[in-house]
Scaffold this active site. Structure first.
Site: not given
Length: 219
Positions: A130-131
């Site tokens: 989720d980066e």
């Protein structure tokens, strides 16, 4: 090769010298075939090799290659460049509560929104679950980087439609503007530290970490 209708085509050509009976060169013999389909497939493979399959952003490996290239230009020309680390807040809850299909839909939509906030010269990548990482080029100053980071943060606020319903998410953004002679590792470490500072300060915010005192003295 340009066709009669004005369109350009890729062609594969083979040529060799033509010699007369006495062995003197008297022109060339050549053959060619159009390879538009082959070239298109090769270009698509190259695109896929450097692209995250879910978000269509760059993947981690391609992003780092691009940053190295831009850092070299930044140091050579004195252009201002910034790295933004963006992390979706509490994204694990989305997957755990609503399922991975909803989580994928959120990531895809956030990827689209990130691209919509950037200029054609800027880069964006998914570097982890989720980066996301963004590289901003040709900046006038740190305030430009922070303004774009804030634009990204606000864009994430709009509810994301998924099969589980509209989901509200937020992102924490860390910003670092490259300094003269700063290494790529040092720049990324500052952006990463800024993102974690945003998390610690309550999430859903932009934090910029300036150059260290030593870097400011050296510059």
């Amino acid at each position: 090769m340009r066709a009669k209708d004005g369109h350009w085509h890729w062609a594969e050509t083979h040529a060799s010298a033509f010699r007369d009976a006495k062995g003197r060169m008297d022109g060339f013999i050549a053959s060619f075939r159009l390879i538009d389909t082959e070239v298109a497939k090769e270009q698509e493979l190259l695109r896929r090799a450097g692209t995250d399959s879910l978000t269509a952003l760059f993947n981690r490996e391609e992003m780092f290659r691009q940053i190295e290239r831009l850092m070299a230009r930044h140091q050579r020309r004195g252009e201002k460049l910034a790295v933004l680390f963006c992390d979706l807040d509490r994204f694990k809850n989305v997957n755990d509560i609503h399922g991975h299909q909803a989580g994928d839909a959120v990531l895809q939509e956030i990827g689209i929104r990130v691209r919509s906030c950037l200029r054609s010269t800027d880069l964006a990548a998914r570097i982890g679950g989720d980066e996301l990482m963004v590289v901003l080029t040709d900046l006038h100053g740190p305030e430009d980087a922070k303004a774009i980071a804030e634009k990204l943060r606000l864009a994430a606020h709009v509810p994301v439609p998924t099969q589980a319903g509209d989901l509200q998410v937020s992102i924490s953004v860390g910003v670092a503007v490259a300094q003269p002679d700063e290494s790529l590792d040092a720049l990324i470490a500052r952006a990463d530290a800024a993102m974690y500072a945003a998390k610690e300060q309550g999430r859903d915010r932009v934090v910029m970490i300036a150059a260290s005192p030593q870097q400011r003295r050296e510059s």
